[in-house]
Structure formats: structure tokens, C-alpha cells
Design an enzyme around this catalytic site. Structure first.
Site, PDB file in Angstrom:
ATOM      1  N   GLY A 135       8.099 -23.472  -4.993  1.00 45.86           N
ATOM      2  CA  GLY A 135       7.675 -24.849  -4.783  1.00 45.86           C
ATOM      3  C   GLY A 135       8.541 -25.820  -5.534  1.00 45.86           C
ATOM      4  O   GLY A 135       8.744 -25.678  -6.735  1.00 45.86           O
ATOM      5  N   GLY A 148      -2.026 -20.674  -1.376  1.00 45.85           N
ATOM      6  CA  GLY A 148      -2.673 -20.146  -0.186  1.00 45.85           C
ATOM      7  C   GLY A 148      -3.196 -21.282   0.667  1.00 45.85           C
ATOM      8  O   GLY A 148      -2.803 -22.437   0.471  1.00 45.85           O
ATOM      9  N   SER A 161      19.347 -15.214   1.106  1.00 49.01           N
ATOM     10  CA  SER A 161      18.204 -14.408   1.528  1.00 49.01           C
ATOM     11  C   SER A 161      18.585 -13.136   2.274  1.00 49.01           C
ATOM     12  O   SER A 161      17.843 -12.165   2.254  1.00 49.01           O
ATOM     13  CB  SER A 161      17.241 -15.256   2.355  1.00 49.01           C
ATOM     14  OG  SER A 161      17.964 -15.964   3.346  1.00 49.01           O
ATOM     15  N   CYS A 193       2.081 -14.233  12.004  1.00 51.29           N
ATOM     16  CA  CYS A 193       3.234 -14.978  12.517  1.00 51.29           C
ATOM     17  C   CYS A 193       4.095 -14.146  13.468  1.00 51.29           C
ATOM     18  O   CYS A 193       4.909 -14.709  14.202  1.00 51.29           O
ATOM     19  CB  CYS A 193       4.071 -15.536  11.362  1.00 51.29           C
ATOM     20  SG  CYS A 193       4.788 -14.279  10.295  1.00 51.29           S
TER      21      CYS A 193
HETATM   22  P1  AMP Z   1      15.934 -21.513  11.173  1.00 56.29           P
HETATM   23  O1  AMP Z   1      17.257 -22.074  10.862  1.00 56.29           O
HETATM   24  O2  AMP Z   1      14.890 -22.557  11.462  1.00 56.29           O
HETATM   25  O3  AMP Z   1      15.920 -20.416  12.187  1.00 56.29           O
HETATM   26  O4  AMP Z   1      15.386 -20.843   9.823  1.00 56.29           O
HETATM   27  C1  AMP Z   1      15.870 -19.601   9.417  1.00 56.29           C
HETATM   28  C2  AMP Z   1      16.414 -19.673   8.036  1.00 56.29           C
HETATM   29  O5  AMP Z   1      15.455 -20.288   7.170  1.00 56.29           O
HETATM   30  C3  AMP Z   1      16.685 -18.302   7.506  1.00 56.29           C
HETATM   31  O6  AMP Z   1      17.971 -18.309   6.912  1.00 56.29           O
HETATM   32  C4  AMP Z   1      15.609 -18.040   6.465  1.00 56.29           C
HETATM   33  O7  AMP Z   1      16.145 -17.437   5.314  1.00 56.29           O
HETATM   34  C5  AMP Z   1      15.054 -19.393   6.139  1.00 56.29           C
HETATM   35  N1  AMP Z   1      13.577 -19.425   6.130  1.00 56.29           N
HETATM   36  C6  AMP Z   1      12.719 -18.574   6.696  1.00 56.29           C
HETATM   37  N2  AMP Z   1      11.449 -18.948   6.482  1.00 56.29           N
HETATM   38  C7  AMP Z   1      11.480 -20.039   5.736  1.00 56.29           C
HETATM   39  C8  AMP Z   1      10.480 -20.888   5.161  1.00 56.29           C
HETATM   40  N3  AMP Z   1       9.181 -20.637   5.308  1.00 56.29           N
HETATM   41  N4  AMP Z   1      10.912 -21.947   4.433  1.00 56.29           N
HETATM   42  C9  AMP Z   1      12.222 -22.202   4.279  1.00 56.29           C
HETATM   43  N5  AMP Z   1      13.196 -21.441   4.796  1.00 56.29           N
HETATM   44  C10 AMP Z   1      12.847 -20.372   5.516  1.00 56.29           C
END
Ligand code: AMP
Length: 484
Positions: free
Chosen positions: A37, A112, A295, A453
Site C-alpha cells: 500500500g 481485505g 514480478s 478472479c
Molecule cells: P496489465 O498491463 O493491465 O495487463 O497488468 C499486468 C501487469 O500488472 C503485470 O506485469 C503484473 O505484474 C501487474 N499486476 C497484476 N496485478 C496487479 C495489481 N493488482 N495491481 C498492480 N499491478 C498488478
């Protein structure tokens, strides 16, 4: 209830120490949970006579000045970091939430999301409770304050838990007693650790490591932990038991730190195993395998290792560099801003990629923004082929349980097949991981995971959505269930 109000996607801590101020240990452990956060940070302590609090917007390092920490007297306290919600910044929802009431003071940190907060809020408002925010946490605080007028601490917590439905890991301070509570399905993580002169409760074990502490164990689903105010020990109460848990698999895939241990598994090991499974399920021959930093890293190293063990001549390389000063692209309010941010954040190294066939590993695809941009960027610097491999199943439905994802319409996989997504992001091939592989890496049965999800079926009762189980609805009206 449909989801309303801001969602809480956060990190919580609590400490009880022997004769030493809690503020600095809390501050350090919040630092360790910063990834959970970035919108606001706060600490509430108790000095035996009264409660002290400091809550501010921004990162932990910005929210507290030296003098703020000095003002937080007392050897017990709780803390919180709050995840930003798309587009809005609302200080009324910053936490810990604190209230004073007839029988004492209360501080509350929540990670949560409740699915019946609206019902309880309406009921309490009709009884005269005045609410200052539209968050769930205040609802829990008022309900608990009310129960504490009639019952002892453990019974009061049990009554509140019998009324609230949804995911919650809480650290609570009632006068100078710190508590930890995990919802009966154990959706969000919470663990307990010991340090030289006391005990720590935290969302993730990395927050215990930073205090040179030892992880004692995970707080069990439905368990209440009560820390002794002098840091000498803790009591445990198993208040609710369910046949099935609903651990969030996405904590392991994306949200938690790789160096944390959650529900018995080291997140780093889980991600490497997921990477290995990805190779086994959908490995593709290529010259180079590279992670989307940060990640995708552990996944890519597991994938490359498994590929090399199988004799594939693939080389592991860091062909994408990340600018660490760019925040999470995901929370940018508009699509244009998100696309620009991906470009700012990730830069390919031409020499690693040019003329090569490349496999890129990321943990998840949400809207598809990152993957679309990446495939383009890699082709622009001369990649021959770009194969995307994703360390999670397709995300087809929103999260109501506390992870900020996107609406159903925004999720690229909500109405497309993997093949269609592959075409849309212009990858030479695309593959996701199976749900069974996720359960295997977590060493849990599918039945004990929250897979909402990726299946669209939730472990909680959410209006308009399907559920994957007989949901044990808590009692809202009339008498609370028997206390023992
Ligand atoms: P997108 O570009 O919208 O497809 O988001 C995918 C990317 O966002 C990936 O590289 C993930 O590591 C990251 N990601 C996945 N879930 C989250 C989340 N809840 N909040 C922020 N980043 C996320």
C-alpha cells in the site's frame, strides 16, 4: 451485497514490547510492507493511559517525520499501509482507524474487503452510530465498540466476526492490548513472530524479518491472537472453524514479497515452482527467456532452470530494465497514461534481444496493457519472435476480496480466448498456467483456495456473482450466536 466504497488492499502490523516504545519497530515493519500500500500510512500506539496516533498520505518514509514517531508513546501499537484506489485519494479512509467510546479506546487496521458492510452500517446507523468514512473498517470498529459495551474482549470479537462476512486480516488495539484476527476462510495473510523483547503480528513475515524476529507461525483462519501488553507472550482462540479455507492464490503470484512465507510456503519457492510448471505445460523453444521485472523474475528463473534440465538450449537473460522510480502502472487512471507509464518503466536491451527468439515471462495479465506494449517494444528492437508465458491462469473476473484489479469489462480475458488475446497483444504465442498447476505449487487443494478472479466463482456470497461453496452466512439481525 455488491461491492461499494473503497476497497482495502493493505498491509497491517501490530506489536507488543517489554518496556520499549513500539513506534519505531512499527515504522520499520510498515516499510517492509510498503508494496502492499502506497496511498497512506499510519500508526496508533497506547501508553497505558491514552492512545496516540499519526496517519498521513503517501509512502511510509514521507508520512512520518522523526517528531511524529517521538510523539507516538507507548510499548504497544498497530500500523497500516493502504493501497491506492484507481483515481481517488481519500484521506478519510486512511488507517489505522481510531475511536474512543464508553469502555475505552480502539484502533483498527484492516486488510481485505467485507461483502456485507453496507447491511451492518445501515443497522448501526439506525442505532445512532455516526460514520465519518465509507470504508469497511469503520463498520468493524463501531460494531466491535458496541459489543465491547456488553461483552469481554474475546466474546466481543467473536460477536463481530459472526456478523461480518468477507475477507479480513485485522490488527486491533483495545486500550493497551493488541489483537490479531484472521477471517474464518483465511483469505488474506496474517502471521505472528517473536522478537527479543516482544511479539509482532504482520501481513507478511518480511515485516518480522526486518525487526530481526522469528516467524512463529501463520495466524489460523478464524483465529484470534491476543498479545500480552508487556510483550511476554500471546493467547490464541480458535473462534470459528470452516471445513474449507479460501486462501488467495494471487498473494503468492503477485501481491506478496517473494521473501515472505505465507500459509507455510515461501513465496519465492512458489513462484519458481510456477515457472517450472509453466515450462512443463507450455514450454517453447527460444534463444532467450527473460522476466518482466520485477514480478516475473522468480517465475522466469524456474522456467529457465526446468527448460535447461530438459536440455533446451535456452539462455536466461535480463533483457528488460525497469525504472524503479515509476510507480505501479496499473493504478494510472486512463489507458493513455498507463501505456506511457509502461514505456517509461520498461526498456529493452537491444543487444540481448536483436535477432533472437524470445520468451517473456510475466506473473499475470490484467488489462493486457503491459503485454501489448512489451511485444511491440521487443519487436521494435529486433526480436525475431516474442512468446509470452504467464505464471497465472487468465484473470476473467474482478476481485471483491481486497486486491485492486479492474472491472470485468477492462479484463482482457473476461470475454476472449487465450488465442484471441495472443492475437490482440500480437505475440507469436501466448500461454497461461493452469489452475491445477497453481494449486500444485501452493500444495493446497483447489477447494481451499479463493479462485474467484480466475473462475468467476467466489468463496463468499456476493450479489450477482456465483459462489463455489455453501456459504456460511453470518447472523446480522437478532441475537448473536452463543458465545461458546
Ligand atoms: P496489465 O498491463 O493491465 O495487463 O497488468 C499486468 C501487469 O500488472 C503485470 O506485469 C503484473 O505484474 C501487474 N499486476 C497484476 N496485478 C496487479 C495489481 N493488482 N495491481 C498492480 N499491478 C498488478
Amino acid at each position: 451485497m455488491t461491492h461499494s466504497g473503497p476497497r482495502e488492499k493493505c498491509g497491517v502490523v501490530g506489536v507488543s514490547l517489554d518496556g520499549r516504545d513500539a513506534a519505531r519497530p512499527l515504522y520499520y515493519s510498515l516499510y517492509a510492507l510498503q508494496h502492499r500500500g502506497q496511498e497512506s500510512a499510519g500508526i496508533v500506539t497506547h501508553d497505558g493511559f491514552q492512545q496516540h496516533d499519526h496517519v498521513d498520505m503517501g509512502l511510509v518514509g514521507d508520512a512520518f517525520a522523526e517528531a511524529d514517531l517521538d510523539g507516538l508513546a507507548g510499548n504497544v501499537g498497530i500500523g497500516h499501509v493502504r493501497y491506492p484506489t484507481a483515481g481517488s485519494v481519500d484521506s478519510s479512509c486512511a488507517q489505522p482507524f481510531s475511536v474512543s467510546f464508553k469502555s475505552g479506546s480502539l484502533g483498527l487496521s484492516h486488510n481485505g474487503n467485507l461483502v456485507n458492510a453496507g447491511e451492518i452500517r445501515d443497522e448501526l446507523a439506525a442505532l445512532g452510530h455516526a460514520f465519518t468514512s465509507d470504508g469497511d473498517t469503520e463498520v468493524i470498529a463501531h460494531d466491535l465498540a458496541r459489543n465491547l459495551l456488553e461483552a469481554d474482549l474475546v466474546r466481543a470479537v467473536k460477536r463481530t466476526m459472526s456478523r461480518i462476512h468477507g475477507s479480513y486480516s485485522l490488527t486491533i488495539m483495545h486500550d493497551d492490548t493488541v489483537l490479531g484476527v484472521r477471517d474464518p476462510e483465511g483469505n488474506r495473510p496474517l502471521c505472528i513472530g517473536s522478537i527479543d523483547d516482544g511479539y509482532v503480528l504482520a501481513s507478511e513475515s518480511a515485516a518480522i524479518d526486518v525487526l530481526d524476529g522469528e516467524l512463529v507461525r501463520d495466524v489460523e483462519p478464524g483465529e484470534l491472537i491476543v498479545l500480552q501488553p508487556d510483550g511476554s507472550g500471546f493467547d490464541s482462540y480458535r473462534l470459528f472453524e470452516r471445513e474449507r479455507t479460501a486462501h488467495c492464490f494471487f498473494e503468492h503470484v503477485y501481491f506478496a514479497r517473494p521473501d515472505s512465507r505465507i500459509d507455510g510456503s515461501l513465496v519465492y519457492d512458489v513462484r519458481r515452482d510456477l515457472g517450472r510448471a509453466l515450462w512443463e505445460e507450455s514450454g517453447v523453444d527460444s534463444d532467450v527467456v527473460m522476466p518482466v521485472p520485477d514480478s516475473g523474475r522468480a517465475f522466469a528463473s524456474g522456467y529457465a532452470e526446468a527448460a535447461q534440465e530438459d536440455g533446451a538450449g535456452v539462455e536466461f537473460a535480463e533483457g528488460l530494465m525497469k525504472n524503479r522510480y515509476v510507480g505501479r502502472t496499473f493504478i494510472m487512471p486512463t489507458q493513455d497514461a498507463r501505456e506511457r507509464a509502461v514505456r517509461l518503466k520498461l526498456n529493452p536491451i537491444r543487444d540481448v534481444v536483436e535477432g533472437k527468439t524470445v520468451t517473456v515471462i510475466d506473473d499475470s495479465i490484467v488489462r493486457g496493457t503491459t503485454s501489448t506494449q512489451l511485444v511491440q517494444l521487443l519487436k521494435d528492437v529486433g526480436a525475431e519472435e516474442v512468446h509470452m508465458r504467464i505464471g497465472a491462469p487468465p484473470i476473467v473476473a474482478p476481485c471483491y476480496m481486497g486486491i485492486d484489479m479492474a472491472t470485468r469489462e477492462e479484463l482482457i480475458a473476461s470475454d476472449k480466448t487465450t488465442e484471441e488475446i495472443g492475437e490482440e497483444i500480437a505475440a507469436d504465442s501466448l500461454a497461461y498456467l493452469s489452475i491445477d498447476a497453481v494449486a500444485g505449487a501452493l500444495e493446497e487443494s483447489r477447494a481451499d483456495l479463493c479462485l474467484g478472479c480466475v473462475t468467476g466463482e467466489y468463496p463468499y456470497d456476493i450479489e450477482g456473482e456465483a459462489t463455489d461453496r455453501e456459504v456460511d452466512r453470518p447472523v446480522i439481525e437478532g441475537e448473536a450466536p452463543a458465545d461458546d
